[in-house]
Structures are given as structure tokens and as C-alpha cells.
Design a protein around this motif. Structure first.
Motif, PDB file in Angstrom:
ATOM      1  N   GLU A 129      36.791  34.586  30.816  1.00  0.00           N
ATOM      2  CA  GLU A 129      36.382  33.296  31.388  1.00  0.00           C
ATOM      3  C   GLU A 129      36.362  33.351  32.920  1.00  0.00           C
ATOM      4  N   LEU A 130      37.098  34.303  33.501  1.00  0.00           N
ATOM      5  CA  LEU A 130      37.081  34.455  34.969  1.00  0.00           C
ATOM      6  C   LEU A 130      35.675  34.757  35.475  1.00  0.00           C
ATOM      7  N   ALA A 131      34.886  35.459  34.632  1.00  0.00           N
ATOM      8  CA  ALA A 131      33.516  35.769  35.058  1.00  0.00           C
ATOM      9  C   ALA A 131      32.716  34.501  35.275  1.00  0.00           C
ATOM     10  N   ASP A 132      32.907  33.527  34.374  1.00  0.00           N
ATOM     11  CA  ASP A 132      32.191  32.247  34.537  1.00  0.00           C
ATOM     12  C   ASP A 132      32.645  31.525  35.805  1.00  0.00           C
ATOM     13  N   ILE A 133      33.960  31.575  36.061  1.00  0.00           N
ATOM     14  CA  ILE A 133      34.479  30.885  37.265  1.00  0.00           C
ATOM     15  C   ILE A 133      33.942  31.539  38.529  1.00  0.00           C
ATOM     16  N   ILE A 134      33.937  32.869  38.529  1.00  0.00           N
ATOM     17  CA  ILE A 134      33.443  33.590  39.712  1.00  0.00           C
ATOM     18  C   ILE A 134      31.963  33.306  39.945  1.00  0.00           C
ATOM     19  N   ALA A 135      31.204  33.243  38.891  1.00  0.00           N
ATOM     20  CA  ALA A 135      29.760  33.061  39.023  1.00  0.00           C
ATOM     21  C   ALA A 135      29.358  31.609  39.174  1.00  0.00           C
ATOM     22  N   SER A 136      30.317  30.674  39.036  1.00  0.00           N
ATOM     23  CA  SER A 136      30.000  29.239  39.080  1.00  0.00           C
ATOM     24  C   SER A 136      29.482  28.848  40.465  1.00  0.00           C
ATOM     25  N   GLU A 137      28.372  28.083  40.447  1.00  0.00           N
ATOM     26  CA  GLU A 137      27.824  27.569  41.703  1.00  0.00           C
ATOM     27  C   GLU A 137      28.657  26.413  42.239  1.00  0.00           C
ATOM     28  N   GLN A 138      29.472  25.837  41.376  1.00  0.00           N
ATOM     29  CA  GLN A 138      30.328  24.732  41.817  1.00  0.00           C
ATOM     30  C   GLN A 138      31.389  25.242  42.804  1.00  0.00           C
ATOM     31  N   HIS A 139      31.979  26.372  42.458  1.00  0.00           N
ATOM     32  CA  HIS A 139      33.048  26.907  43.298  1.00  0.00           C
ATOM     33  C   HIS A 139      32.553  27.978  44.274  1.00  0.00           C
ATOM     34  N   GLU A 140      31.450  28.663  43.934  1.00  0.00           N
ATOM     35  CA  GLU A 140      30.859  29.690  44.805  1.00  0.00           C
ATOM     36  C   GLU A 140      31.875  30.752  45.216  1.00  0.00           C
ATOM     37  N   ILE A 141      32.715  31.113  44.275  1.00  0.00           N
ATOM     38  CA  ILE A 141      33.727  32.120  44.575  1.00  0.00           C
ATOM     39  C   ILE A 141      33.090  33.491  44.783  1.00  0.00           C
ATOM     40  N   TYR A 142      31.989  33.737  44.138  1.00  0.00           N
ATOM     41  CA  TYR A 142      31.351  35.055  44.254  1.00  0.00           C
ATOM     42  C   TYR A 142      30.978  35.386  45.696  1.00  0.00           C
ATOM     43  N   LYS A 143      30.835  34.350  46.540  1.00  0.00           N
ATOM     44  CA  LYS A 143      30.430  34.597  47.920  1.00  0.00           C
ATOM     45  C   LYS A 143      31.524  35.299  48.738  1.00  0.00           C
ATOM     46  N   VAL A 144      32.760  35.201  48.288  1.00  0.00           N
ATOM     47  CA  VAL A 144      33.838  35.802  49.062  1.00  0.00           C
ATOM     48  C   VAL A 144      34.148  37.221  48.585  1.00  0.00           C
ATOM     49  N   PHE A 145      33.469  37.671  47.541  1.00  0.00           N
ATOM     50  CA  PHE A 145      33.693  39.018  47.021  1.00  0.00           C
ATOM     51  C   PHE A 145      32.748  40.007  47.694  1.00  0.00           C
ATOM     52  N   THR A 146      33.334  41.081  48.116  1.00  0.00           N
ATOM     53  CA  THR A 146      32.490  42.196  48.570  1.00  0.00           C
ATOM     54  C   THR A 146      32.013  42.971  47.336  1.00  0.00           C
ATOM     55  N   LYS A 147      31.065  43.875  47.553  1.00  0.00           N
ATOM     56  CA  LYS A 147      30.554  44.663  46.424  1.00  0.00           C
ATOM     57  C   LYS A 147      31.668  45.494  45.787  1.00  0.00           C
ATOM     58  N   GLU A 148      32.551  46.021  46.604  1.00  0.00           N
ATOM     59  CA  GLU A 148      33.653  46.823  46.077  1.00  0.00           C
ATOM     60  C   GLU A 148      34.570  45.977  45.208  1.00  0.00           C
ATOM     61  N   LYS A 149      34.876  44.748  45.712  1.00  0.00           N
ATOM     62  CA  LYS A 149      35.759  43.879  44.935  1.00  0.00           C
ATOM     63  C   LYS A 149      35.084  43.416  43.641  1.00  0.00           C
ATOM     64  N   LEU A 150      33.785  43.181  43.703  1.00  0.00           N
ATOM     65  CA  LEU A 150      33.072  42.783  42.480  1.00  0.00           C
ATOM     66  C   LEU A 150      33.101  43.923  41.453  1.00  0.00           C
ATOM     67  N   ARG A 151      32.889  45.145  41.928  1.00  0.00           N
ATOM     68  CA  ARG A 151      32.949  46.274  41.003  1.00  0.00           C
ATOM     69  C   ARG A 151      34.335  46.377  40.366  1.00  0.00           C
ATOM     70  N   GLU A 152      35.335  46.129  41.166  1.00  0.00           N
ATOM     71  CA  GLU A 152      36.704  46.236  40.652  1.00  0.00           C
ATOM     72  C   GLU A 152      36.979  45.170  39.602  1.00  0.00           C
ATOM     73  N   ILE A 153      36.561  43.932  39.877  1.00  0.00           N
ATOM     74  CA  ILE A 153      36.824  42.875  38.891  1.00  0.00           C
ATOM     75  C   ILE A 153      35.979  43.065  37.650  1.00  0.00           C
ATOM     76  N   PHE A 154      34.733  43.575  37.817  1.00  0.00           N
ATOM     77  CA  PHE A 154      33.888  43.851  36.644  1.00  0.00           C
ATOM     78  C   PHE A 154      34.498  44.957  35.780  1.00  0.00           C
ATOM     79  N   ARG A 155      35.095  45.929  36.438  1.00  0.00           N
ATOM     80  CA  ARG A 155      35.742  47.003  35.689  1.00  0.00           C
ATOM     81  C   ARG A 155      36.925  46.451  34.888  1.00  0.00           C
ATOM     82  N   LYS A 156      37.656  45.540  35.490  1.00  0.00           N
ATOM     83  CA  LYS A 156      38.769  44.914  34.780  1.00  0.00           C
ATOM     84  C   LYS A 156      38.263  44.092  33.584  1.00  0.00           C
ATOM     85  N   LEU A 157      37.158  43.394  33.782  1.00  0.00           N
ATOM     86  CA  LEU A 157      36.602  42.583  32.698  1.00  0.00           C
ATOM     87  C   LEU A 157      36.096  43.473  31.566  1.00  0.00           C
ATOM     88  N   CYS A 158      35.533  44.601  31.918  1.00  0.00           N
ATOM     89  CA  CYS A 158      35.076  45.533  30.880  1.00  0.00           C
ATOM     90  C   CYS A 158      36.259  46.028  30.043  1.00  0.00           C
TER      91      CYS A 158
END
Length: 858
Positions: A811-840
Motif C-alpha cells: 500500500e506504500l506504493a499507492d501513498i508514494i504515487a498519490s497526487e494528493q500527497h506528492e511524496i514521489y517528488k521528494v524521492f531521488t531515482k536511487e531512493k525510488l529504486r531502493e523502495i521498489f526493490r523493497k516492495l518487490c
């Protein structure tokens, strides 16, 4: 029998030109030295013997001398205390009166302070048996003299009319010299000023002369020239101890000059001492004392000669009572006496000090300067001559009476004040020219000339040379305050520079009472900057309270000062490489403890929040979580409530603040940022507790017994297994509670309301331009969002993953991608890869549980 006749055997004959003492002896006395006295041969021998003994000084004597040096060093301690006390005395005097009408009472206190301190210093010096003037004494004496000059000059200047009025004398009736002179002094401010300067110089000389023995110390009251008289009376019989040279044959006052013969050797010595002391008394303004000395020595004619200058006044011309006659004052033949005095002052056959005495009464400047050996003596000579010429010109120009003409050289002695000081600086006498360029005398010069702009420039030059001590800085600082108080047009830039130098000296002493008062004399910006600089080094809480109380007493802007203190300390050592271990350093503790300056006043809570937030930003950027927590804990728990109480008309609650901008922009931003840090620090603290309980409080599994275990061991194993299951059940229950709590804390950061964590609620709604400080703050907060939010998301994933809540992890993926919170904007590509790896990894775990990759049952 004449006195001291037995000393004739040891008295060496001297040449006529050596009858009088050296020129410098008299004016050395005004500089604190003893007058030179003729030393008999047996005394010389004693001195030589003493020097020989000293040249063969033993080790024991050297040790005694060292002990004496020790006493001198010990005496320096009370001297330092005396100097320190003087700072407080001047502070008390300066604070006692603030009214312009009382300014001269303050100056009188300054004079008294210097006088009492000099007496204390000399009392301490007397215990170590030293008579030499120390530089501190000379400096303080010069200061005392300058305050005297300030007192008399500026009181006359402020009380006087700005223009010279005309004399209101009726010339149709008989007028006297005294009336003309009285009117001159009454109506001419400049003439009064000349006399005040002379009185000032004579008063200064009196202080030094009173420390010297008078003529009465060396002789009893007697007849004139008693040794000469005794020899003449016994000329036929002869005496055992006659003069070494032929002496005068008669004893009238003019006999030595008329006959060209000397007096008895002892009388010549006494006469030299008398003329020197008489000049000292004249120099000190004590004419009557000089007359008394002459009478004491039986020379009544010398006493009478000193009255020839007195201006004539006959009160009977205006006496309404015809039957009563009043005594006449002064000398009706004054102009003739003055001409005779002029001629006598130029007669080399007369002793040089007698010539100087007559020169001071008839205005012969050249003769007066010939015996002047200090700047004050030279100035006294010029001022006496200038005033004499001014008065003489007024009397001769106003009085309808013929006078004996004076030599042209007399009238050439008139100089302007500027020319007088130029002459002193260019004097052929090196002592005078050197003293003319000393700071104390240059200050006195500009005060006499009333040239305040040049005075300020000269003081700035002295300050720039960095050669003046703290006491001199105290003096010129109070001089600047005096000139400012009487309304003089000062160069305020230089004035503040002088006051600031004195403040720096006081800062080294560390007394807030002294520092606060003199800081308050600076401009507002300088007050804030310099008092804040002083407070930076105060660590003790009680001392901090005293500093703030002292600032309140002199109306300093405490809020601006304490704010600057915190900012200055916070900006220190920012270039240092942060500790990779995240440990708190001494510099960090200094920054944290500086926040206490903003906690003293409840009305400063909003500023305390603002500065604490700034420090927490610094610590979080440096990944010093413990330091950030310490800084956060400096804020009192009721800080937000206290801030809200300042706006009672608004329905301000924490909830409203999260959604509405009811408070001023800075206060609202501070509170919101403070709450953001609270949520973040609580989340980090909650995770640490969860992590500690998860890894360190988990029960340890029981090892199974071996195949060869005994029955007892098997029973014990079953007991431990049962106990392990019970503890495990309890641990899981506790972990569920910890997990629930920490998830809530972590989600509070990720899903922070009204714009998100570390986002100001007024962004995009305010039209006010941002200050540089606010621009920096926004940049730092954006940087922290990119640093901290991904970290919190990863921590949340770690908690849920470890607790086998993989469906919620996805469910964290939905929160990160939510336009309401726009959390994805604070993630760098490296951090996104890391969280995606954790989700996998979570998806794989769900698939191993026979669920689809999103956690739904198949």
C-alpha cells in the motif's frame, strides 16, 4: 650668632654666575620632582661612600633587594583594585544624573573620583617607599586636570552671552582702572576664559607644589642676609668663618647690584632657595604666600615690590558719605612700576627666578619662557602675558589718563591662542615640544580652542594606533559623553568608535553592569551587535540572568539582542566536517545551550521556536538525531499555548493552525515546523524502541535435548519450552502494540496534513516577498524533505515487513504515487529504486504465501 655658621668650613666658594639654581630645577618641581639643593662637600663624600658600599653589595643584600622588589609586586595588586574601582566610580557618577542641567555636577564627581584614586594610589605607594611618579599616576593626574579644565571652561561658555556687550561705564565721572577691568571681565567672555585657563594652570601646579617642602623647612624667621650682616658688624674684630670672597659693604636692597659684589656665601645660597620658592608660589597663584616667604626671610622690600602691579582704585570719588574716608587700593603709579619691572626682568645681574617673578607681573614673555620646562609652564607664561596685554590695552584705551609708554617688545608679546599652541609645539625646549604632542595635552589644547572636530579626529588617530590603555579609554569615552550631553556637534562615527573601544575593554572584565550601560550609549544597531557579542561567552545561567537584568535597566532591545546571540552561535563553525558517527560535540552543545537565551521571556516564545527550528534543521541535515532531540527539548512544553495566548481574539487551536492561517506568518510557520519536527523525532524515537524490542527483547528459543538426554533433562526441556511459548506469546502481543504505535508515528510524518511534512501552509497564498532568511529556510526544508521522508518510508516498510504485513507494505506504493500527497517528488531515482526493490521483496513474500503479488488471495 648667625645660623649655620659652622657649615662655612665645608662650603666651597662659587662663581657669581652660579649663585642662582639651574633653570630646570623650579619647573621640575611642578612635574613632581624635589627642588635641587646645594650639597656640601662632606655630603658629597657621604654619597660617594654609599655608592662604593653598593658596588660591593653582598649576596644577602641582593636577597634583601629582591624582597623589596617582591613588596613592590605585591603593591601592584591593590593598585589594580584601585584602577578597577575607578571604572565603577565613573559609572555611578555617569548614571546618577542624566539632565543637561546637572552635567557639571557629573564633571565635579569625575574630578573627585580622580582625586580620591590618586590619594589611594599614593597611600599604597608610600608603603613601598617609592616617590617616583608612575605612568598611571601621571595619566590620572592629567585626566583630573582635564576634567577641571572642562568644568571651568564649558561652564563659562554655556553661561555666557554669545556676544560681547558694551561697557556700561559713565565716562563723564571719575573712573578707576579697577572699574574698567571689572567691566572688561564682566562683559568679555574671552577675557574671562583667559583668566580661567590661568587659574586652572595655577591650580594644577599647586597640587604638585604642596608635596614639596617650603622655605620654612630650611630656615627660621630671621633678618635679611644675616650672615652678611654678622660679618659686616664684626668687620674690625674679624670672625672665624667669613665669606670666601669680598662681600658688599652695605646692606640696602640694591647693594649687590650697585657695588657689583656678592653677599655672604650662605646668604647667596639662601637667597637662591628663596627666589626659587617664591616663583613656585607665584606659579601656583599664591602671591600672598610669596610675600609671606619674603617677610619670613626678612626681605620686606621684596614683598612690597610684588604689589606694584595692583590697579589703582579710589573709592572716595563716589563716596556719598563726605565725612568718612575709605582707604585707596592699588598703585597710582602702576605704569611706572611696570616699566621698572620690565627693565628689572631684563637685568642679568638679578637672579633668574626673580626676573621670572617680575616678568610674570609685567608681561615679559621671553624671560618667563626661559625658565619654563614643561608644557603647562609654557602655556602659563603665554596666557599670563596675553591677559596682561589685553587688560593693559583696555585700560590705556579707555582711561582718559596718560601712562608711561611701554617698550614695543611688550606689545609684540600678544598672540592668538592658535599661535600660542603652535609656538609650544615648535619650542626649542625639547621637554615642552615633546609634551605638547602627548595625548593629554593635545586634548587640553583642543578643549581650550573649542575645536571639537579636530579633537575627535585626533582621538580617532590615537584609537587607531592601539597604544592607549583601558583607563585612558575610560577618560575619552566619558569626555565624548560629556560633549554629546552639552549638545556639541560631534562626529558620531568617531564618537561611537571611541565608546566601542571602551566597551571592548569592559567586555574583558565581564561585568554586565558596566558593559550594558556603555553599550547603551552606542547607536541601536551597534547596541544589539556588541551586547550580543558579549553575551555569546556567558554560560552560567545566573550570570545570564544578571546580563539581561542589566540590559533591561538601560533599555536595550533585549529581544533583538538575544535573537542575535543565538544566531551568532548557531553560525559558528558551520564549515567544520560533521561527525560521521553523529555524536554530539562541544560545539553542538554550545549551539543547543544558546537557545536558553530565548526562554527567559514568555513573550519571546515564537522567536524561540523559530531559532530552535533553524538549529534542528542544521542537526538533521548533519544526521545528528540526538542533538536535534536535545535542541527540541529546550522548548518549554507550554510554548505553543503561550504563543496562542497572545492572540485571544482568534480561535486558535492546533487543529485550526494546520488548516487556516489565523496567526502571523512567522508565528504560524514556526509552530507548524515545530510540530513537524515533533512528529519526525517521535517517529524516530518510536522506531528505535520498536527495533530494540524486536531484536533485543525477543525470547531465545530453547535448544532441544540430545537423543541421550535423561528423563530429568527432558522434563526440564518441556518446562523451558512451555515458558518460551508463554514469553513468545507475550512478546508478540507487545510487538503488535509497538508496531501499531510506531506505524502511527511514521504515518504521521508521511501523511502530515495540510500540504505535507515541512511544507508551510501559506505557500502560494502570501504576496509578501521572502526575506533572505526565509529563502534559506525554504531551501533547507526542501532538502530535509528529500532526506527524511524517504528514510521514514523505508523505516515503515522495515517495520511492516518484519511483522509480516507485506500487503500493507504494498500500500506504500499507492501513498508514494498519490497526487494528493506528492511524496514521489521528494524521492531521488536511487531512493525510488531502493523502495521498489523493497516492495518487490514484499510481493515475493506474498506469493510464497499463496497470494497474488498485490496480496490478494488467489
Amino acid at each position: 650668632m648667625p645660623r649655620r655658621i659652622s657649615l662655612m668650613q665645608t662650603t666651597m666658594p662659587r662663581e657669581e654666575n652660579n649663585t642662582s639654581l639651574g633653570r630646570s630645577d623650579l619647573f621640575d618641581a611642578f612635574n613632581g620632582s624635589m627642588p635641587s639643593i646645594t650639597i656640601a662637600p662632606h655630603e658629597i663624600r657621604n654619597i660617594m661612600a654609599t655608592n662604593a658600599e653598593r658596588s660591593n653589595m653582598t649576596i644577602r643584600e641582593l636577597m634583601d633587594d629582591s624582597m623589596a622588589t617582591g613588596f613592590v609586586l605585591k603593591a601592584n595588586e591593590p593598585l589594580r583594585e584601585v584602577h578597577s574601582k575607578l571604572l565603577y566610580d565613573f559609572l555611578e557618577s555617569a548614571q546618577a544624573r542624566n539632565s543637561e542641567l546637572q552635567v557639571f555636577e557629573t564633571v565635579a564627581d569625575f574630578i573627585q573620583n580622580c582625586t580620591e584614586t590618586l590619594e589611594s594610589m599614593r597611600e599604597i605607594k608610600s608603603k613601598v617607599e617609592t616617590t617616583e611618579l608612575t605612568p598611571e599616576e601621571i595619566s590620572l593626574e592629567n585626566e583630573r586636570n582635564t576634567w577641571r579644565l572642562v568644568y571651568c571652561l564649558y561652564q563659562n561658555r554655556l553661561d555666557s552671552i554669545n556676544y560681547d556687550s558694551q561697557m556700561d561705564i559713565d565716562i563723564s565721572t571719575h573712573i578707576s582702572e579697577k572699574e574698567v577691568i571689572d567691566a572688561l571681565f564682566k562683559n568679555n567672555k574671552l577675557i574671562r576664559e583667559y583668566q580661567l585657563i590661568i587659574d586652572w594652570l595655577e591650580r594644577n601646579a599647586l597640587d604638585q607644589a604642596d608635596r614639596l617642602p617650603s622655605i620654612e623647612t630650611y630656615t627660621d624667621k630671621t633678618v635679611a642676609w644675616e650672615n652678611t650682616l654678622h660679618q659686616l658688624q664684626n668687620k674690625k674684630v674679624g670672625i672665624s668663618f667669613g665669606s670666601s670672597r669680598p662681600i658688599v659693604s652695605s646692606l640696602d636692597p640694591d647693594a649687590p647690584i650697585r657695588e657689583g659684589k656678592p653677599l655672604h656665601d650662605l646668604d647667596k645660597e639662601d637667597d637662591a632657595r628663596l627666589e626659587k620658592r617664591m616663583l613656585i608660589e607665584i606659579r601656583c597663584g599664591r602671591l600672598q604666600k610669596a610675600q609671606a616667604l619674603a617677610i619670613h626671610c626678612g626681605q620686606h622690600w621684596r614683598s612690597a615690590c610684588l604689589l606694584g602691579w595692583v590697579h589703582y582704585y579710589d573709592p572716595n570719588y563716589k563716596n556719598q558719605i563726605k565725612d568718612e574716608k575709605y582707604p585707596v587700593e592699588g598703585n597710582p603709579n602702576r605704569s611706572l612700576w611696570k616699566l621698572c619691572a620690565w627693565e628689572l626682568s631684563n637685568d642679568i645681574r638679578v637672579g633668574q627666578y626673580y626676573r621670572a617673578i617680575y616678568s610674570s607681573l609685567c608681561g615679559n614673555i621671553n624671560q618667563l619662557l626661559s625658565i619654563a620646562n614643561s608644557w603647562q609652564d609654557g602655556l602659563w607664561a603665554y596666557m599670563k602675558t596675553l591677559l596682561d596685554i589685553k587688560v593693559e590695552a583696555e585700560v590705556r584705551g579707555f582711561m582718559p589718563k596718560s601712562y608711561v609708554p611701554l617698550p614695543d617688545e611688550y606689545w609684540k608679546g600678544e598672540n592668538s591662542l592658535e599661535d600660542i599652541f603652535d609656538e609650544l609645539e615648535a619650542s626649542k625646549n625639547s621637554a615642552i615640544s615633546i609634551q605638547a604632542n602627548e595625548p593629554a595635552h593635545k586634548i587640553q589644547k583642543y578643549l581650550i580652542l573649542d575645536n571639537i572636530p579636530m579633537l575627535m579626529e585626533d582621538l580617532e588617530t590615537i584609537i587607531n594606533q592601539k597604544t592607549c590603555d583601558g583607563q585612558f579609554l575610560r577618560f575619552i569615552a566619558h569626555l565624548v559623553l560629556f560633549l554629546r550631553q552639552i549638545g556639541k556637534n560631534l562626529n558620531e562615527k568617531i564618537a561611537d568608535k571611541i565608546l566601542l573601544e571602551y566597551v571592548k575593554v569592559l567586555m574583558e572584565l565581564g561585568d554586565p553592569t558596566l558593559v550594558a550601560y556603555y553599550v547603551s550609549t552606542l547607536g541601536r544597531d551597534a547596541q544589539i551587535i556588541n551586547y550580543a557579542k558579549f553575551l555569546e561567552h556567558i554560560q552560567d545561567n545566573d550570570q545570564r540572568t544578571k546580563c539581561l537584568s542589566a540590559a533591561e535597566a538601560v533599555n536595550l532591545d533585549i529581544f533583538a539582542i538575544t535573537k542575535l546571540v543565538v544566531e551568532n552561535i548557531r553560525q559558528k563553525n558551520l564549515e567544520m566536517i560533521p561527525d560521521l558517527k553523529g555524536e554530539i560535540t562541544e560545539t553542538d552543545l554550545e549551539k543547543i545551550n544558546a537557545l536558553d537565551w530565548l526562554i527567559f521571556y514568555p513573550s519571546q516564545r515564537d522567536e524561540a521556536l523559530w531559532q530552535t527550528n533553524a538549529l534542528i534543521r542544521y542537526f538533521l541535515t548533519s544526521e545528528k538525531l540526538d542533538a536535534a532531540r536535545k535542541a527540541f527539548n529546550k522548548i518549554p512544553e507550554d510554548a505553543i499555548e503561550v504563543i496562542l495566548e497572545e492572540y485571544p481574539a482568534m480561535e486558535n487551536t492546533i487543529e485550526n493552525l494546520m488548516s487556516k492561517n489565523l496567526l502571523p506568518k512567522k508565528a504560524s510557520s514556526s509552530i507548524r515546523e515545530y510540530l513537524c519536527y515533533k512528529s519526525y523525532l517521535d517517529a524516530q524515537e518510536g522506531f528505535q524502541e520498536w527495533f530494540s524490542h524486536f531484536h533485543h527483547a525477543r525470547p531465545t528459543p530453547v535448544e532441544e535435548p540430545s537423543a541421550y538426554a535423561t528423563f530429568t533433562e527432558k522434563v526440564a526441556f518441556e518446562h523451558r519450552s512451555s515458558q518460551y511459548k508463554t514469553e513468545m506469546k507475550r512478546w508478540k502481543s507487545t510487538m503488535q502494540q509497538h508496531t501499531k504505535a510506531v506505524k502511527q508515528l511514521l504515518f504521521n510524518v508521511i501523511l502530515f496534513p495540510d500540504g505535507g511534512w515541512l511544507c508551510d501552509s501559506y505557500n502560494g497564498t502570501s504576496n509578501e516577498p521572502l526575506t533572505p532568511e526565509e529563502v534559506l529556510r525554504e531551501h533547507q526544508m526542501e532538502k530535509l524533505r528529500k532526506l527524511c521522508i524517504p528514510k521514514i518510508v523505508l523505516l515503515l516498510h522495515t517495520v511492516m515487513s518484519e511483522m509480516n504485513e507485506h500487503s500493507e507494505c504494498l500500500e506504500l506504493a499507492d501513498i508514494i504515487a498519490s497526487e494528493q500527497h506528492e511524496i514521489y517528488k521528494v524521492f531521488t531515482k536511487e531512493k525510488l529504486r531502493e523502495i521498489f526493490r523493497k516492495l518487490c521483496e514484499s510481493s515475493l513474500a506474498l506469493m510464497n504465501q499463496k497470494k497474488d503479488p498485490w496480496g490478494y488471495p488467489k
